[in-house]
Design a protein around this motif. Structure first.
Motif, PDB file in Angstrom:
ATOM      1  N   ASP A 221      42.286 -10.649  29.450  1.00 34.31           N
ATOM      2  CA  ASP A 221      42.756 -12.030  28.179  1.00 34.31           C
ATOM      3  C   ASP A 221      44.237 -11.716  27.768  1.00 34.31           C
ATOM      4  OD1 ASP A 221      42.357  -9.274  27.075  1.00 34.31           O
ATOM      5  OD2 ASP A 221      40.909 -10.103  25.403  1.00 34.31           O
TER       6      ASP A 221
ATOM      7  N   ILE B 145      35.558 -12.524  26.508  1.00 37.29           N
ATOM      8  CA  ILE B 145      36.726 -12.193  26.358  1.00 37.29           C
ATOM      9  C   ILE B 145      37.646 -12.685  27.355  1.00 37.29           C
ATOM     10  CG2 ILE B 145      38.092  -9.844  26.547  1.00 37.29           C
ATOM     11  CD1 ILE B 145      35.741  -8.532  25.540  1.00 37.29           C
TER      12      ILE B 145
ATOM     13  N   ARG C 104      42.232 -17.784  21.599  1.00 37.26           N
ATOM     14  CA  ARG C 104      42.918 -16.205  20.773  1.00 37.26           C
ATOM     15  C   ARG C 104      42.834 -16.959  19.456  1.00 37.26           C
ATOM     16  NH1 ARG C 104      44.575 -11.452  24.406  1.00 37.26           N
ATOM     17  NH2 ARG C 104      44.094 -10.032  22.693  1.00 37.26           N
TER      18      ARG C 104
ATOM     19  N   ARG D 170      44.799  -6.649  31.089  1.00 41.11           N
ATOM     20  CA  ARG D 170      44.189  -7.149  29.576  1.00 41.11           C
ATOM     21  C   ARG D 170      43.401  -8.656  30.264  1.00 41.11           C
ATOM     22  NH1 ARG D 170      43.505  -5.754  24.025  1.00 41.11           N
ATOM     23  NH2 ARG D 170      42.898  -7.126  23.718  1.00 41.11           N
TER      24      ARG D 170
ATOM     25  N   ARG E  81      35.331 -10.318  12.392  1.00 41.66           N
ATOM     26  CA  ARG E  81      36.405 -10.886  12.746  1.00 41.66           C
ATOM     27  C   ARG E  81      35.401 -12.040  12.420  1.00 41.66           C
ATOM     28  NH1 ARG E  81      38.311  -8.147  17.565  1.00 41.66           N
ATOM     29  NH2 ARG E  81      40.001  -9.726  18.439  1.00 41.66           N
TER      30      ARG E  81
ATOM     31  N   GLN F 189      29.636 -11.045   9.976  1.00 41.66           N
ATOM     32  CA  GLN F 189      30.120  -9.738   9.668  1.00 41.66           C
ATOM     33  C   GLN F 189      30.764  -8.879   8.873  1.00 41.66           C
ATOM     34  OE1 GLN F 189      32.587  -9.206  14.028  1.00 41.66           O
ATOM     35  NE2 GLN F 189      31.367 -10.483  14.918  1.00 41.66           N
TER      36      GLN F 189
ATOM     37  N   ASN G   9      36.876 -16.220  23.694  1.00 42.24           N
ATOM     38  CA  ASN G   9      36.094 -16.370  22.768  1.00 42.24           C
ATOM     39  C   ASN G   9      35.291 -15.304  22.447  1.00 42.24           C
ATOM     40  OD1 ASN G   9      35.620 -19.356  22.753  1.00 42.24           O
ATOM     41  ND2 ASN G   9      34.599 -19.059  24.875  1.00 42.24           N
ATOM     42  N   LEU G  10      34.187 -15.275  21.011  1.00 37.77           N
ATOM     43  CA  LEU G  10      33.939 -14.110  20.516  1.00 37.77           C
ATOM     44  C   LEU G  10      32.654 -13.583  21.062  1.00 37.77           C
ATOM     45  CD1 LEU G  10      34.691 -14.866  16.104  1.00 37.77           C
ATOM     46  CD2 LEU G  10      35.456 -13.161  18.255  1.00 37.77           C
ATOM     47  N   ILE G  11      32.111 -12.711  21.095  1.00 39.63           N
ATOM     48  CA  ILE G  11      30.869 -12.459  21.378  1.00 39.63           C
ATOM     49  C   ILE G  11      29.862 -12.278  19.714  1.00 39.63           C
ATOM     50  CG2 ILE G  11      30.269  -9.996  21.561  1.00 39.63           C
ATOM     51  CD1 ILE G  11      32.614 -10.732  23.520  1.00 39.63           C
TER      52      ILE G  11
ATOM     53  N   THR H 261      36.410  -2.270  18.265  1.00 40.50           N
ATOM     54  CA  THR H 261      35.165  -3.299  18.212  1.00 40.50           C
ATOM     55  C   THR H 261      35.184  -3.326  19.837  1.00 40.50           C
ATOM     56  OG1 THR H 261      35.259  -5.143  17.682  1.00 40.50           O
ATOM     57  CG2 THR H 261      33.340  -3.347  16.477  1.00 40.50           C
ATOM     58  N   GLY H 262      36.906  -3.841  20.128  1.00 31.38           N
ATOM     59  CA  GLY H 262      37.558  -4.386  21.164  1.00 31.38           C
ATOM     60  C   GLY H 262      37.299  -3.416  22.561  1.00 31.38           C
TER      61      GLY H 262
ATOM     62  N   ARG I  85      35.175  -3.202  25.908  1.00 33.78           N
ATOM     63  CA  ARG I  85      36.048  -3.296  27.271  1.00 33.78           C
ATOM     64  C   ARG I  85      35.750  -1.815  28.188  1.00 33.78           C
ATOM     65  NH1 ARG I  85      39.748  -4.880  24.620  1.00 33.78           N
ATOM     66  NH2 ARG I  85      40.390  -3.436  23.577  1.00 33.78           N
TER      67      ARG I  85
ATOM     68  N   PHE J 130      37.109  -5.766  13.888  1.00 28.29           N
ATOM     69  CA  PHE J 130      35.998  -6.033  12.808  1.00 28.29           C
ATOM     70  C   PHE J 130      35.768  -5.710  11.902  1.00 28.29           C
ATOM     71  CE2 PHE J 130      31.765  -5.379  11.633  1.00 28.29           C
ATOM     72  CZ  PHE J 130      30.728  -5.992  12.179  1.00 28.29           C
TER      73      PHE J 130
HETATM   74  P1  AMP Z   1      40.668  -6.871  20.446  1.00 30.78           P
HETATM   75  O1  AMP Z   1      40.631  -5.875  21.353  1.00 30.78           O
HETATM   76  O2  AMP Z   1      40.269  -6.607  19.228  1.00 30.78           O
HETATM   77  O3  AMP Z   1      41.527  -7.540  20.829  1.00 30.78           O
HETATM   78  O4  AMP Z   1      39.767  -7.591  21.658  1.00 30.78           O
HETATM   79  C1  AMP Z   1      39.163  -8.093  22.504  1.00 30.78           C
HETATM   80  C2  AMP Z   1      38.033  -9.490  22.527  1.00 30.78           C
HETATM   81  O5  AMP Z   1      36.919  -8.797  22.187  1.00 30.78           O
HETATM   82  C3  AMP Z   1      38.103 -10.062  20.617  1.00 30.78           C
HETATM   83  O6  AMP Z   1      39.235 -11.466  21.826  1.00 30.78           O
HETATM   84  C4  AMP Z   1      36.185 -10.704  21.561  1.00 30.78           C
HETATM   85  O7  AMP Z   1      36.264 -11.690  22.618  1.00 30.78           O
HETATM   86  C5  AMP Z   1      35.801  -9.636  21.790  1.00 30.78           C
HETATM   87  N1  AMP Z   1      35.528  -9.262  20.185  1.00 30.78           N
HETATM   88  C6  AMP Z   1      36.547  -7.725  19.705  1.00 30.78           C
HETATM   89  N2  AMP Z   1      35.383  -7.401  18.535  1.00 30.78           N
HETATM   90  C7  AMP Z   1      34.897  -8.710  17.927  1.00 30.78           C
HETATM   91  C8  AMP Z   1      34.472  -8.816  16.945  1.00 30.78           C
HETATM   92  N3  AMP Z   1      34.264  -8.560  15.935  1.00 30.78           N
HETATM   93  N4  AMP Z   1      32.887 -10.100  16.713  1.00 30.78           N
HETATM   94  C9  AMP Z   1      33.418 -11.439  18.411  1.00 30.78           C
HETATM   95  N5  AMP Z   1      33.736 -10.437  19.643  1.00 30.78           N
HETATM   96  C10 AMP Z   1      34.518  -9.520  19.657  1.00 30.78           C
END
Ligand code: AMP
Length: 189
Positions: free
Chosen positions: A136, A54, A145, A134, A89, A93, A58-60, A32-33, A37, A87
């Protein structure tokens, strides 16, 4: 169908291991990340919204994530199975994923939880930040995070343990060592 969640904190190696696992087991990899992106890169409305969240760590919101997930699943109805990376998170969900899979007459085969101490996660993410570009992967956002993971995501371990589906794997070692540990778990599912 083999449906696996690869679970763990930021920097635990979920993406790296998913890339290897999708080849070995012929699974469709949903990160999902990565989806978010890509939307940021394309500057879609959702992408713009996600970007701000991001980069602050924070989460979406769950509703948006569910829309994204449903969309990906509906475009890959012929997949042999899925590997869910990043996913779920949050608890809503996780519950929604169970329902979505049920609707498709399938279910989760198991959860692989990569166990890595927080100090190592921080160090890995700081190192990744030197090359990833990135927004973040900087100290302030990394710490946020990690906190978000601890508070909102880690409790899912209890949820999946209750369902008898959680398999913890030592996530410290070489990529190959960890891949072998995960494969042993998946082969026994
Ligand atoms: P990741 O690449 O999995 O580390 O995700 C990067 C960022 O995307 C996370 O820190 C969140 O801000 C957002 N994100 C990715 N997946 C989710 C999810 N399942 N729920 C909420 N936010 C997400």
């Amino acid at each position: 169908m083999l449906n696996i969640i690869i679970f763990g904190g930021p920097g635990s190696g979920k993406g790296t291991q998913s890339d290897l696992l999708k080849e070995k087991y012929g699974l469709f990899h949903i990160s999902t990340g990565d989806v978010l992106r890509e939307k940021i890169r394309k500057q879609t409305e959702l992408g713009k919204k996600a970007d701000a969240l991001i980069s602050k760590g924070n989460l979406i919101p769950d509703s948006l994530m569910l829309e994204i997930l449903e969309n990906v699943l509906s475009h890959h109805t012929d997949a042999k199975g899925f590997i869910f990376d990043g996913f779920p998170r949050t608890l809503p969900q996780a519950e929604a994923l169970d329902e979505l899979l049920q609707k498709r007459n399938t279910k989760l085969s198991g959860i692989v939880g990569l166990e890595v101490p927080e100090s190592i996660l921080e160090e890995r993410l700081l190192n990744r930040g030197k090359v990833s570009g990135r927004s973040d992967d900087n100290l302030e956002t990394i710490q946020k995070r990690l906190e978000v993971y601890r508070k909102q995501t880690e409790p899912l371990i209890g949820y999946y343990k209750q369902e008898g589906k959680f398999n913890g794997v030592d996530g410290v070692g070489s990529i190959e060592e960890i891949f072998n540990r995960i494969s042993t778990v998946i082969d026994a599912l």
